[in-house]
Write a protein that holds these residues in place. Structure first.
Motif: not given
Length: 118
Positions: A16-26
């Motif tokens: 999945f895409c995101g700006t950080s690991w936290s952003d992505t997984t949440s």
């Protein structure tokens, strides 16, 4: 929700895409099944093994979308180009192109026409 053309492996389904690991997984916004950052909008990165199970998108608030992309992280430029290509195939039925001549050159037709309502 966008659909992939072939079934994804278990590993691919968790990219999945995101700006950080936290952003992505949440947030689990957009899949990137190839594992490549180029599948992600803007400056987002593709993360693996996120635990995400479904794409949730970027929400209904356009201010939260990546500039130039829609609520599903799809490039608006690519979307418009695909519409223009479909129109250029000459189907000619169904849509009234907003032009009063018979020239099929889609580049000359505006995407929208501004009108004044009184």
């Amino acid at each position: 929700i966008p659909q992939s053309s072939s079934p994804l492996s278990g590993v691919q389904a968790g990219f999945f895409c995101g700006t950080s690991w936290s952003d992505t997984t949440s947030k689990c916004k957009k899949r990137c099944p190839s594992g490549e950052d180029t599948e992600c909008p803007g400056d987002e990165t593709c993360f693996a093994y996120t635990g995400c199970r479904e794409e949730k998108g970027y929400g209904n608030d356009p201010s939260q979308w990546v500039p130039g992309y829609n609520e599903w992280g799809e490039s608006m430029a690519e979307y418009v180009a695909s519409l223009m290509a479909e129109e250029g195939k000459g189907g000619g039925s169904g849509g009234g192109g907003g032009s009063n001549n018979n020239n099929n050159n889609a580049e000359e037709e505006p995407l929208c026409i501004q009108t004044k309502v009184t």
